[in-house]
Design an enzyme around this catalytic site. Structure first.
Site, PDB file in Angstrom:
ATOM      1  N   LYS A 101       0.856  -1.197   0.000  1.00  7.09           N
ATOM      2  CA  LYS A 101       0.000   0.000   0.000  1.00  7.09           C
ATOM      3  C   LYS A 101       0.884   1.235   0.000  1.00  7.09           C
ATOM      4  O   LYS A 101       2.058   1.196   0.369  1.00  7.09           O
ATOM      5  CB  LYS A 101      -0.934   0.006   1.215  1.00  7.09           C
ATOM      6  CG  LYS A 101      -0.237  -0.018   2.578  1.00  7.09           C
ATOM      7  CD  LYS A 101       0.257   1.334   3.086  1.00  7.09           C
ATOM      8  CE  LYS A 101       0.950   1.227   4.434  1.00  7.09           C
ATOM      9  NZ  LYS A 101       1.656   2.481   4.814  1.00  7.09           N
ATOM     10  N   ASP A 228      -2.435  -1.130  10.827  1.00  4.66           N
ATOM     11  CA  ASP A 228      -2.822  -1.105   9.414  1.00  4.66           C
ATOM     12  C   ASP A 228      -3.144  -2.490   8.857  1.00  4.66           C
ATOM     13  O   ASP A 228      -3.456  -2.618   7.682  1.00  4.66           O
ATOM     14  CB  ASP A 228      -1.752  -0.427   8.560  1.00  4.66           C
ATOM     15  CG  ASP A 228      -0.387  -1.112   8.649  1.00  4.66           C
ATOM     16  OD1 ASP A 228      -0.233  -2.013   9.494  1.00  4.66           O
ATOM     17  OD2 ASP A 228       0.520  -0.734   7.882  1.00  4.66           O
TER      18      ASP A 228
END
Length: 374
Positions: A101, A228
């Site tokens: 990401k 995350d």
């Protein structure tokens, strides 16, 4: 493993039914004073069905041994060799893709009483990924195969922690799991490689053991592994708040290409947060412009709204400002560091421009990648 003609549970039901039917017919023969030949035929027929079913079908499909000690309702594994007995319900192997990401925005707020910081970050998945394969076996233990290893001890790897968290929630298992991790995402880069791998393990274990488990339940497990990790359960593009675990799905990124550069330097996440806490004034990036750009599908607006508070507290001598400037000179709409670093990414409209920029940067930074958004 050969699939049995009759599932062992169905075989057990046939055995029980044959015995019950034999007893009923025998009882009727006595009560109604029927011919003894009918009684004999009932007993012989019932015993024949029982013996044939037990001999041919009530066996482990791997080792072939009788399953007379297996509970009809509870056990799904052979008590002798540990092989799964319901292959049609539980696959033996699965492979998951663990995408990296990038943080389009990252705003760091005040430190909370629990030690975490309030954050707001717009994240999106990119086409740089690790491969995580999981398969069930007879052990004698769970293990992680990764070459080169990313942690000194396999048990400390986030993938193994994910496995433990899953079975703490799901319940004990009677076989073992091998995790094969093929790494492509650079470590200590702010690309979420370890978190993505852990989420891939959770998704894979769901496939193997609990196919009806919801994403929401997996995300609750993922919260125990890192701020995350929940993002990587669904992926895509999302706004994360709180300590990073509160997710709001966002419109998909417009089609674009990214150049990602991982310089030699690495940053301690704790040290970067400490640098923000000790700064005279806090950086003030926010996600508003990027969110508007995502809503309208405007890549230029997304690029214009990018920001990362950690980039304002870089250590002295960092190569990141130079990499950002080179990407912009090579035609990137914008470029910045992702996460707490040290990887830098740039947004490009066209693949050709991104590939040209990547070839220039790769001369000085071998870990340079040209990938699409996903």
């Amino acid at each position: 493993m050969k699939k049995p003609l009759i599932n062992f549970k169905k075989a057990r039901i046939i055995e029980i039914a044959s015995i019950v039917l034999m007893l009923i017919l025998s009882g009727l023969t006595v009560l109604l004073e029927l011919n003894k030949a009918f009684l004999t035929a009932s007993i012989v027929g019932g015993l024949t069905v029982y013996v044939v079913t037990a001999s041919l079908f009530d066996r482990c499909p791997r080792c072939g041994r009788n399953l007379d000690r297996v509970s009809l309702l509870r056990d799904d594994f052979c008590p002798r060799c540990g092989a799964p007995l319901c292959e049609e319900e539980r696959p033996a192997r699965t492979t998951e893709t663990a995408c990296a990401k990038v943080n389009l925005t990252l705003s760091v707020g005040e430190k909370r009483p629990d030690g975490y910081h309030e954050v707001e970050t717009a994240m999106t998945g990119v086409g740089l990924y690790d491969t995580v394969a999981l398969y069930r076996n007879t052990g004698p233990w769970d293990r992680l195969e990764c070459d080169p290893p990313v942690t000194e001890r396999a048990g400390d790897n986030l993938c193994m922690k994910a496995l433990r968290v899953f079975f703490e929630e799901f319940g004990p298992k009677k076989d073992f799991v091998t995790i094969q991790l093929e790494k492509r995402i650079p470590t200590q880069a702010g690309l979420g490689g370890g978190s993505g791998d852990a989420a891939a393990v959770l998704r894979g274990l769901r496939t193997l053991y609990a196919p009806n488990m919801t994403d929401t339940r997996l995300e609750k497990m993922a919260e125990k592994l890192g701020s995350d990790v929940p993002f990587f359960i669904r992926g895509g593009t999302a706004l994360a708040t709180g300590r990073g675990e509160k997710l709001e799905a966002l419109p998909k990124m417009p089609q674009c290409w990214l150049v990602i550069v991982k310089p030699e330097e690495s940053h301690s996440t704790a040290a970067m947060y400490a640098a923000i806490d000790s700064a005279e004034s806090r950086p003030g990036s926010d996600s508003r412009i990027v969110l508007e750009g995502l809503d309208s599908g405007d890549l230029a607006k997304i690029a214009a709204g990018m920001g990362n508070d950690f980039q304002q507290v870089l250590p002295e001598g960092s190569a990141i400002p130079a990499i950002v400037e080179t990407m912009r000179q090579q035609g990137a709409l914008n470029a910045q560091m992702t996460g707490s670093g040290s990887a830098v990414f740039g947004l490009f409209r066209r693949r050709e421009d991104a590939e040209l920029a990547a070839s220039v940067l790769k001369e000085d930074y071998p870990q340079t990648f040209c990938v699409p958004q996903v």
